[in-house]
Design an enzyme around this catalytic site. Structure first.
Site, PDB file in Angstrom:
ATOM      1  N   LYS A  15       0.859  -1.190   0.000  1.00 61.88           N
ATOM      2  CA  LYS A  15       0.000   0.000   0.000  1.00 61.88           C
ATOM      3  C   LYS A  15       0.894   1.237   0.000  1.00 61.88           C
ATOM      4  CE  LYS A  15      -1.748   2.809   2.797  1.00 61.88           C
ATOM      5  NZ  LYS A  15      -1.577   4.033   1.949  1.00 61.88           N
ATOM      6  N   CYS A  74      14.183  10.572   5.640  1.00 56.76           N
ATOM      7  CA  CYS A  74      14.171  10.294   7.083  1.00 56.76           C
ATOM      8  C   CYS A  74      15.547  10.516   7.679  1.00 56.76           C
ATOM      9  CB  CYS A  74      13.633   8.903   7.370  1.00 56.76           C
ATOM     10  SG  CYS A  74      14.379   7.623   6.387  1.00 56.76           S
ATOM     11  N   GLY A 123       7.323   5.337   7.743  1.00 59.06           N
ATOM     12  CA  GLY A 123       6.475   6.526   7.833  1.00 59.06           C
ATOM     13  C   GLY A 123       6.694   7.229   9.152  1.00 59.06           C
ATOM     14  N   SER A 124       5.654   7.882   9.626  1.00 59.88           N
ATOM     15  CA  SER A 124       5.800   8.720  10.820  1.00 59.88           C
ATOM     16  C   SER A 124       5.769   7.891  12.110  1.00 59.88           C
ATOM     17  CB  SER A 124       4.673   9.748  10.848  1.00 59.88           C
ATOM     18  OG  SER A 124       3.437   9.088  10.934  1.00 59.88           O
ATOM     19  N   GLU A 171      10.276   1.511  10.294  1.00 61.81           N
ATOM     20  CA  GLU A 171      11.323   2.493  10.002  1.00 61.81           C
ATOM     21  C   GLU A 171      10.663   3.862  10.015  1.00 61.81           C
ATOM     22  OE1 GLU A 171      14.346   1.470   7.164  1.00 61.81           O
ATOM     23  OE2 GLU A 171      13.282  -0.380   6.744  1.00 61.81           O
ATOM     24  N   GLU A 186      10.722  16.463  13.837  1.00 68.12           N
ATOM     25  CA  GLU A 186      11.125  16.224  12.445  1.00 68.12           C
ATOM     26  C   GLU A 186      10.535  17.329  11.562  1.00 68.12           C
ATOM     27  OE1 GLU A 186       9.712  12.545  10.599  1.00 68.12           O
ATOM     28  OE2 GLU A 186      11.693  12.344   9.686  1.00 68.12           O
ATOM     29  N   GLY A 207       3.496   4.654  12.951  1.00 62.89           N
ATOM     30  CA  GLY A 207       4.283   3.457  13.256  1.00 62.89           C
ATOM     31  C   GLY A 207       3.830   2.804  14.558  1.00 62.89           C
TER      32      GLY A 207
HETATM   33  O1  TXE Z   1       3.000   9.790   7.275  1.00 63.42           O
HETATM   34  P1  TXE Z   1       2.144   8.540   7.731  1.00 63.42           P
HETATM   35  P2  TXE Z   1       2.530  11.102   6.522  1.00 63.42           P
HETATM   36  C1  TXE Z   1       7.099  11.977   8.655  1.00 63.42           C
HETATM   37  C2  TXE Z   1       7.281  13.426   8.274  1.00 63.42           C
HETATM   38  C3  TXE Z   1       5.899  13.837   7.865  1.00 63.42           C
HETATM   39  C4  TXE Z   1       5.034  12.995   8.768  1.00 63.42           C
HETATM   40  C5  TXE Z   1       3.644  12.704   8.261  1.00 63.42           C
HETATM   41  O2  TXE Z   1       7.700  14.163   9.404  1.00 63.42           O
HETATM   42  O3  TXE Z   1       5.657  15.189   8.089  1.00 63.42           O
HETATM   43  O4  TXE Z   1       5.749  11.795   8.919  1.00 63.42           O
HETATM   44  O5  TXE Z   1       3.687  12.111   6.970  1.00 63.42           O
HETATM   45  C6  TXE Z   1      -0.165   4.980   5.862  1.00 63.42           C
HETATM   46  N1  TXE Z   1      -2.253   2.266   9.659  1.00 63.42           N
HETATM   47  N2  TXE Z   1       7.498  11.059   7.611  1.00 63.42           N
HETATM   48  O6  TXE Z   1       1.243  11.639   7.048  1.00 63.42           O
HETATM   49  O7  TXE Z   1       0.795   8.926   8.186  1.00 63.42           O
HETATM   50  C7  TXE Z   1      -0.252   6.137   4.905  1.00 63.42           C
HETATM   51  O8  TXE Z   1      -1.385   5.982   4.072  1.00 63.42           O
HETATM   52  C8  TXE Z   1      -1.470   1.868   8.644  1.00 63.42           C
HETATM   53  C9  TXE Z   1       8.703  10.357   7.836  1.00 63.42           C
HETATM   54  O9  TXE Z   1       2.582  10.799   5.089  1.00 63.42           O
HETATM   55  O10 TXE Z   1       2.995   7.785   8.674  1.00 63.42           O
HETATM   56  C10 TXE Z   1       1.088   6.014   4.176  1.00 63.42           C
HETATM   57  O11 TXE Z   1       1.036   4.979   3.200  1.00 63.42           O
HETATM   58  N3  TXE Z   1      -1.009   2.703   7.695  1.00 63.42           N
HETATM   59  C11 TXE Z   1       8.925   9.294   6.881  1.00 63.42           C
HETATM   60  C12 TXE Z   1       2.031   5.601   5.296  1.00 63.42           C
HETATM   61  O12 TXE Z   1       1.196   5.018   6.302  1.00 63.42           O
HETATM   62  C13 TXE Z   1      -1.347   4.001   7.795  1.00 63.42           C
HETATM   63  C14 TXE Z   1       8.380   9.375   5.545  1.00 63.42           C
HETATM   64  C15 TXE Z   1       2.833   6.757   5.913  1.00 63.42           C
HETATM   65  O13 TXE Z   1       1.943   7.729   6.378  1.00 63.42           O
HETATM   66  C16 TXE Z   1      -2.169   4.476   8.838  1.00 63.42           C
HETATM   67  C17 TXE Z   1       7.151  10.097   5.462  1.00 63.42           C
HETATM   68  C18 TXE Z   1      -2.634   3.545   9.805  1.00 63.42           C
HETATM   69  N4  TXE Z   1      -3.376   3.901  10.852  1.00 63.42           N
HETATM   70  C19 TXE Z   1       6.751  10.914   6.478  1.00 63.42           C
HETATM   71  N5  TXE Z   1      -2.317   5.815   8.689  1.00 63.42           N
HETATM   72  C20 TXE Z   1      10.253   8.600   6.902  1.00 63.42           C
HETATM   73  N6  TXE Z   1      10.761   8.307   8.073  1.00 63.42           N
HETATM   74  O14 TXE Z   1      10.815   8.273   5.882  1.00 63.42           O
HETATM   75  C21 TXE Z   1      -1.602   6.170   7.578  1.00 63.42           C
HETATM   76  N7  TXE Z   1      -1.036   5.072   7.041  1.00 63.42           N
END
Ligand code: TXE
Length: 485
Positions: free
Chosen positions: A178, A286, A230-231, A252, A383, A235
């Site tokens: 996804k 990240c 992701g965030s 991660e 971040e 996470g």
């Molecule tokens: O991340 P999310 P977002 C950080 C960066 C950014 C913040 C928010 O600071 O401002 O995170 O970004 C899916 N269960 N990073 O909102 O929400 C979502 O659809 C399962 C750091 O984009 O974490 C997407 O596919 N999945 C980072 C993925 O999770 C869920 C890179 C990431 O989204 C979910 C990006 C749930 N409950 C942002 N809710 C890095 N470390 O590389 C959302 N998703």
């Protein structure tokens, strides 16, 4: 694909494209132009269930193939991705803003990484034998887990998928991916290439959607492992969902990576390296350099060179060849960056360059350098994920180390020094990766686990295969029991 011909994206489940969506549609917006380039119907819980079922059904056939054949099939797909790197980089540019040349280099690196990671299956000990007394032996057999899930963010749409998939697939697992709802277009293309490259139906499945689809996947009882990038907040939710089912997750998450610049290094060359670490991909990495601690002996020269270098990061649409700095992914992300910079200036930081949103369409923010920053400011704590380089001056290397360690994050850290004792001291930084006199690098052998709130679960090298398999011990004595005569 062009923006004049808006694309309707579909799921890819069990080797087939989904039907056009009937109800709610989500839009993918080009952050350089603010125009919609694609739409899709988000996956329902039922769609997610169908994808997981397809993956679970395909698992036995895929896991039964000889390892070398799985590796071959992954390599055929990887070669197709390499051939289409330029096209994929353009799609990434349109969906999340990254300049095409930058995107292409990361995609090519990710293809090499995928091939190398898959090839590690050829030497990974799927069965290990330990001999015991009286001809007894124990076989440790590492079984594939079954259906797994990969949930990716928007900052590196293609590389994130490729980086997660190598060990999962080569170990015999099947996967539901996804991608982020903000950048699914290039991932859809990756799946078309996988299908054309002959990946068996059900081995790779794609569901499109936002957090609702992600949650349905993380909570699905037949998903044996979730690989999430992701965030921190999301996470934690994924970790809680998998933990409740006693299933695995590899998380991660975010970072607030420090960089420490010692006295005695070349301030100008180091400033150029630090500008790249802070600004490339518009700071949306990240492991971007987000907190900079420079020794007072070279601070003035370093800051001057950093400001000069920042001003060479020409801002624009990443489709234009002269662009070095693309837009942020969307308005929400730019608001975070602007809030961090405004907060720092309000609390006494000095804005040396950048910091002002340009008057043009698109979610742009210029390369920004701040000095006189301290740990009361958001920009040194949370971040930022934008093109901002906040610089603090330290009196000694030890003070820099102490301040670098002051963070709830622990993803990576970078140190520039020519002093071997300082290199040794830097290895104690609480981070999954410490880079010395370079940033990034390490190849597929790079084994690490994020520290603190930056995640959970080791990745890279053999650890990725350990996570992708479940070891079972079979203790064997050569003869069945006999009654004594
Ligand atoms: O991340 P999310 P977002 C950080 C960066 C950014 C913040 C928010 O600071 O401002 O995170 O970004 C899916 N269960 N990073 O909102 O929400 C979502 O659809 C399962 C750091 O984009 O974490 C997407 O596919 N999945 C980072 C993925 O999770 C869920 C890179 C990431 O989204 C979910 C990006 C749930 N409950 C942002 N809710 C890095 N470390 O590389 C959302 N998703």
């Amino acid at each position: 694909m062009g923006e004049l011909h808006m694309e309707e994206l579909r799921h890819f489940i069990g080797g087939r494209c989904g039907e056009p969506a009937g109800g709610e549609l989500l839009s993918v917006v080009n952050p350089a132009t603010e125009k919609t380039l694609a739409r899709f119907g988000p996956a329902s819980a039922h769609d997610v269930d169908r994808a997981v079922t397809a993956a679970a059904e395909a698992h036995h056939g895929w896991a039964a193939l000889p390892v070398a054949e799985r590796v071959d099939r992954i390599h055929v797909w990887a070669d197709a991705v390499a051939e289409h790197a330029a096209e994929l980089a353009e799609l990434e540019c349109r969906e999340m803003g990254k300049p095409v040349a930058v995107g292409r280099s990361f995609i090519e690196g990710a293809v090499s990484g995928l091939k190398a990671a898959a090839a590690q299956a050829l030497t990974y000990p799927f069965t290990e034998t330990v001999t015991g007394p009286d001809e007894a032996r124990t076989d440790i057999i590492r079984h594939a887990l079954g259906a797994t899930a990969v949930i990716t963010p928007w900052n590196f749409p293609v590389p994130m998928v490729l980086a997660a998939l190598g060990p999962l697939l080569a170990a015999g697992n099947t996967v539901v991916v996804k991608p982020s709802e903000r950048s699914p277009v290039s991932t859809v293309r990756l799946f078309e290439l996988a299908d054309r490259a002959g990946m068996p139906p059900g081995v790779l499945n794609l569901v499109l959607g936002d957090g609702r689809a992600g949650a349905a996947l993380a909570e699905h009882e037949d998903v044996q492992l979730v690989h999430f990038t992701g965030s921190v907040g999301t996470g934690r939710a994924v970790g809680a969902a998998t933990g409740a089912r006693l299933h695995r997750s590899v998380l991660e998450l975010g970072g607030k990576d420090p960089v420490l610049i010692d006295a005695g290094v070349d301030p100008v060359a180091t400033a150029q390296a630090v500008a790249f670490g802070a600004f490339v991909n518009t700071g949306q990495i990240c492991t971007s350099m987000e907190r900079i601690y420079v020794h007072e002996q070279i601070a003035d020269e370093f800051v001057e060179a950093l400001v000069a270098e920042a001003q060479t990061y020409t801002l624009g649409d990443g489709m234009e060849p002269g662009t070095v700095l693309g837009p942020l992914v969307d308005e929400q992300q730019r608001d975070i960056v602007r809030r961090h910079v405004d907060d720092a200036v309000h609390k006494g930081a000095t804005l040396r360059t950048g910091g002002v949103v340009p008057e043009r369409s698109g979610y742009f923010f210029p390369a920004t350098v701040l000095t006189d920053v301290d740990a009361t400011m958001l920009v040194m704590v949370e971040e930022t994920f934008g093109p901002v380089a906040p610089v603090a001056v330290v009196r000694t290397f030890e003070e820099g180390l102490a301040r670098a360690a002051e963070s709830r994050y622990g993803l990576a850290a970078t140190v520039y020094t020519d002093d071997p004792e300082h290199v040794a001291a830097a290895t104690r930084l609480p981070a999954g990766v410490v880079w010395v006199n370079q940033w990034q690098g390490g190849g597929p052998e790079r084994l690490y686990e994020p520290a603190r709130d930056s995640g959970m679960g080791a990745t890279g090298a053999r650890a990725a295969y350990d996570a992708a398999t479940r070891p079972a011990a079979v203790h064997i004595t050569p003869r069945s029991p006999r009654l004594r005569q």
